[in-house]
Write an enzyme that holds these catalytic residues in place. Structure first.
Site, PDB file in Angstrom:
ATOM      1  N   LYS A  32       0.817  -1.209   0.000  1.00  0.00           N
ATOM      2  CA  LYS A  32       0.000   0.000   0.000  1.00  0.00           C
ATOM      3  C   LYS A  32       0.860   1.272   0.000  1.00  0.00           C
ATOM      4  O   LYS A  32       0.643   2.203  -0.782  1.00  0.00           O
ATOM      5  CB  LYS A  32      -0.902  -0.010   1.244  1.00  0.00           C
ATOM      6  CG  LYS A  32      -1.583   1.301   1.548  1.00  0.00           C
ATOM      7  CD  LYS A  32      -2.626   1.620   0.521  1.00  0.00           C
ATOM      8  CE  LYS A  32      -3.145   3.020   0.695  1.00  0.00           C
ATOM      9  NZ  LYS A  32      -4.361   3.287   0.013  1.00  0.00           N
ATOM     10  N   CYS A  60      -3.767  10.765   1.728  1.00  0.00           N
ATOM     11  CA  CYS A  60      -3.045   9.519   1.432  1.00  0.00           C
ATOM     12  C   CYS A  60      -1.655   9.800   0.890  1.00  0.00           C
ATOM     13  O   CYS A  60      -0.656   9.528   1.536  1.00  0.00           O
ATOM     14  CB  CYS A  60      -3.823   8.710   0.388  1.00  0.00           C
ATOM     15  SG  CYS A  60      -5.540   8.527   0.797  1.00  0.00           S
TER      16      CYS A  60
HETATM   17  N1  SAJ Z   1      -1.959  14.909  -8.472  1.00  0.00           N
HETATM   18  C1  SAJ Z   1      -1.100  15.658  -9.245  1.00  0.00           C
HETATM   19  N2  SAJ Z   1      -0.750  15.181 -10.470  1.00  0.00           N
HETATM   20  C2  SAJ Z   1      -1.222  13.996 -10.948  1.00  0.00           C
HETATM   21  C3  SAJ Z   1      -2.087  13.220 -10.147  1.00  0.00           C
HETATM   22  C4  SAJ Z   1      -2.448  13.706  -8.912  1.00  0.00           C
HETATM   23  O1  SAJ Z   1      -0.643  16.747  -8.842  1.00  0.00           O
HETATM   24  O2  SAJ Z   1      -0.877  13.649 -12.072  1.00  0.00           O
HETATM   25  C5  SAJ Z   1      -2.343  15.399  -7.144  1.00  0.00           C
HETATM   26  C6  SAJ Z   1      -3.843  15.553  -6.950  1.00  0.00           C
HETATM   27  O3  SAJ Z   1      -4.309  16.776  -7.437  1.00  0.00           O
HETATM   28  C7  SAJ Z   1      -3.956  15.423  -5.444  1.00  0.00           C
HETATM   29  C8  SAJ Z   1      -2.869  14.396  -5.099  1.00  0.00           C
HETATM   30  O4  SAJ Z   1      -1.983  14.401  -6.188  1.00  0.00           O
HETATM   31  O5  SAJ Z   1      -3.647  16.644  -4.798  1.00  0.00           O
HETATM   32  C9  SAJ Z   1      -3.389  13.003  -4.862  1.00  0.00           C
HETATM   33  O6  SAJ Z   1      -4.400  12.671  -5.797  1.00  0.00           O
HETATM   34  P1  SAJ Z   1      -4.540  11.231  -6.480  1.00  0.00           P
HETATM   35  O7  SAJ Z   1      -5.701  11.254  -7.380  1.00  0.00           O
HETATM   36  O8  SAJ Z   1      -3.234  10.832  -7.056  1.00  0.00           O
HETATM   37  O9  SAJ Z   1      -4.731  10.256  -5.263  1.00  0.00           O
HETATM   38  P2  SAJ Z   1      -5.732  10.164  -3.992  1.00  0.00           P
HETATM   39  O10 SAJ Z   1      -4.989  10.645  -2.789  1.00  0.00           O
HETATM   40  O11 SAJ Z   1      -7.055  10.759  -4.266  1.00  0.00           O
HETATM   41  O12 SAJ Z   1      -5.890   8.580  -3.923  1.00  0.00           O
HETATM   42  C10 SAJ Z   1      -4.717   7.776  -3.814  1.00  0.00           C
HETATM   43  C11 SAJ Z   1      -4.825   6.624  -4.825  1.00  0.00           C
HETATM   44  N3  SAJ Z   1      -3.517   5.958  -4.943  1.00  0.00           N
HETATM   45  C12 SAJ Z   1      -2.940   5.772  -6.138  1.00  0.00           C
HETATM   46  O13 SAJ Z   1      -3.435   6.145  -7.186  1.00  0.00           O
HETATM   47  C13 SAJ Z   1      -1.629   5.062  -6.106  1.00  0.00           C
HETATM   48  C14 SAJ Z   1      -5.883   5.631  -4.363  1.00  0.00           C
HETATM   49  O14 SAJ Z   1      -5.894   4.486  -5.193  1.00  0.00           O
HETATM   50  C15 SAJ Z   1      -5.619   5.214  -2.901  1.00  0.00           C
HETATM   51  O15 SAJ Z   1      -6.610   4.326  -2.437  1.00  0.00           O
HETATM   52  C16 SAJ Z   1      -5.670   6.471  -2.054  1.00  0.00           C
HETATM   53  O16 SAJ Z   1      -4.608   7.336  -2.490  1.00  0.00           O
HETATM   54  C17 SAJ Z   1      -5.499   6.110  -0.605  1.00  0.00           C
HETATM   55  O17 SAJ Z   1      -6.513   6.066   0.112  1.00  0.00           O
HETATM   56  O18 SAJ Z   1      -4.389   5.784  -0.202  1.00  0.00           O
END
Ligand code: SAJ
Length: 456
Positions: A215, A269
């Site tokens: 994870k 996360c």
């Molecule tokens: N972000 C960027 N650039 C990107 C992608 C995201 O700046 O290309 C930013 C987003 O705007 C946000 C942050 O990163 O601020 C996190 O967003 P996210 O969509 O990457 O992830 P979370 O936190 O919403 O969900 C993640 C997911 N993990 C992965 O994709 C590896 C989800 O599957 C997990 O279940 C979740 O964390 C968790 O609960 O741990």
């Protein structure tokens, strides 16, 4: 193993969808939360979380007669812990002068302690909360064994990470592969049997510490890759390149997939979990540590972009085409400026304000002397200390000197610059998430500055 009754501890973003999904799949579920307001909200048929489809799911769960909520536990066949694991607010760790954040495990500890009086032979306990490696064996197991029962002998104990993406939780809960790590192979099998009640993706059995590490590895990989994209946005501005164009071209390579730069990494996360590795082994994690710091510093970079936008306007230029223009943007350019910030959520199309980089940008702008009004359509009544929320979009933009887009909500991406002209006195727009088309905005009469693009 057959499970008739399940207690879910923690009815937040993961616990509530998980509890309701079990309930609509025929398991009798008692959802437990220490917050009586949440329990009351659910008992009244309402929900406290914005997640597509969740309202309907919870009402189906309640109508099925299988779901109820309480602040008190009861005996059950299985217990599932889905409580938050944030980091400590006022305490940092230190290694060779480098400071790092520490996991606050109080919620996991007290949820586990709450199970002890109800634990019976043959029960299954599953920890879902993202936790530092070895939490299941070193923290949860000894607490549960205070009951006099032995983990892996008298009761089963597993770690199974939730991996769902906010905004798509209900679908991913069912479809994603599920890793179930047991303290013994029999415990993993028991966890498998529990999740097979609704999981359609593969269910893979392993040991508890591997499941914990999987994870954190997932979220760390994403964090490091976003840090790389953010660093590319800085480099692109330095070299007069449009990072969005460069990324789309690099991503034509069959083995390259660069993520999107933005105002930083937020949520509960990805901006938290990599610290669990740093805390566990600071001497082994320089890359993870630095990536975290790159992402945490990204709001400052956005603020510099805003300053640059105002100073470029003063100089009568369009987008600064030379790096020196950026450096010439003085710290004073924000004083007295009115900025309408669009979006406060931690990412697009969610209402969650936790660890939001947008909020950090707003605070830094205010510190720099700007007056910032925020419009967050998904949480119009959101209340973050020191942040001034507008009651609607029009009020936010009316008197602004500049419009700053911080979150790529679908409704913001659709904004027509032409339609804004009569609603705002602003003629400067800054887009930190690549949602707006430069030509379209400039044709309408705005100076559009995009993060990661200094191309003239
Ligand atoms: N972000 C960027 N650039 C990107 C992608 C995201 O700046 O290309 C930013 C987003 O705007 C946000 C942050 O990163 O601020 C996190 O967003 P996210 O969509 O990457 O992830 P979370 O936190 O919403 O969900 C993640 C997911 N993990 C992965 O994709 C590896 C989800 O599957 C997990 O279940 C979740 O964390 C968790 O609960 O741990």
């Amino acid at each position: 193993m057959n499970f008739r009754k399940l207690c879910v501890l923690g009815l937040g973003y993961i616990g509530l969808p998980t509890a309701s999904t079990f309930a609509v799949n025929g398991i009798q579920v008692l959802g437990v939360d220490i917050n009586p307001d949440i329990v009351e909200t659910l008992q009244n048929g309402n929900i406290h979380i914005h997640e597509p489809g969740l309202r309907d799911l919870v009402s189906h769960a309640i109508q099925s007669g299988n779901f109820s909520a309480s602040t008190q536990l009861e005996e059950a066949d299985a217990f599932l812990i889905a409580v938050p694991t944030p980091f400590k607010e006022h305490k940092l760790g230190e290694h060779n002068g480098q400071k790092y954040k520490l996991a606050d495990m109080r919620a996991v500890t007290s949820a586990t302690e709450a199970i002890v009086p109800f634990l019976r032979k043959g029960n299954l306990v599953v920890l879902e909360s993202t936790s530092p490696p070895r939490t299941t064996v070193d923290l949860v197991k000894p607490i549960l064994e205070r009951s006099g029962l032995k983990a892996g002998v008298d009761f089963h104990l597993c770690y199974s990470p939730e991996r769902v993406l906010p905004g798509q939780i209900l679908r991913e809960l069912v479809e994603n592969a599920r890793v179930v790590g047991g303290v013994t192979p029999e415990s993993a099998r028991a966890g498998h049997d529990l999740y097979k009640n609704f999981v359609k993706g593969k269910i893979i059995e392993t040991d508890a510490t591997t499941a914990e590490m999987v994870k954190i590895m997932e979220n760390t990989t994403r964090d490091v890759n976003i840090a790389l994209a953010n660093e590319f946005s800085r480099l692109a501005e330095r070299f007069g390149v449009d990072v969005w164009e460069a990324i789309s071209l690099a991503n034509l390579h069959p083995r390259i997939h660069i993520l999107n730069p933005g105002p930083g990494v937020g949520g509960h996360c990805i901006s938290v979990d990599p610290w669990f590795f740093v805390e566990g082994a600071p001497e082994l994690t320089p890359l993870i540590y630095n990536a975290r710091n790159v992402n945490d510093a990204q709001p400052h970079f956005v603020v510099e972009k805003v300053k640059q936008a105002f100073s470029v306007q003063t100089a009568g230029l369009r987008e600064a085409s030379h790096p020196d223009d950026r450096q010439n943007a003085t710290g004073n350019t924000l004083i007295g400026k009115r900025i309408a910030a669009l979006g406060l959520a931690y990412k697009a199309d969610v209402d969650d304000l936790r660890e939001s980089p947008a909020a950090e940008v707003v605070r830094l702008l205010q510190k720099g002397g700007a007056q910032v009004i925020v419009w967050e359509p998904l949480k119009p009544n959101g209340n973050l200390e020191g942040i001034h929320m507008a009651s609607n979009f029009d009020t936010a933009i009316r008197k602004a000197d500049a419009i700053l887009l911080l979150v790529r909500h679908t409704e913001f991406a659709k904004i027509s610059p032409q339609a804004l002209l009569s609603k705002t006195k602003a003629r400067i727009a800054i887009d930190a998430v690549n949602a707006w088309n430069k030509n379209e905005w400039e044709k309408a009469g705005f100076l559009l500055h995009r993060l990661g693009a200094n191309k003239s």
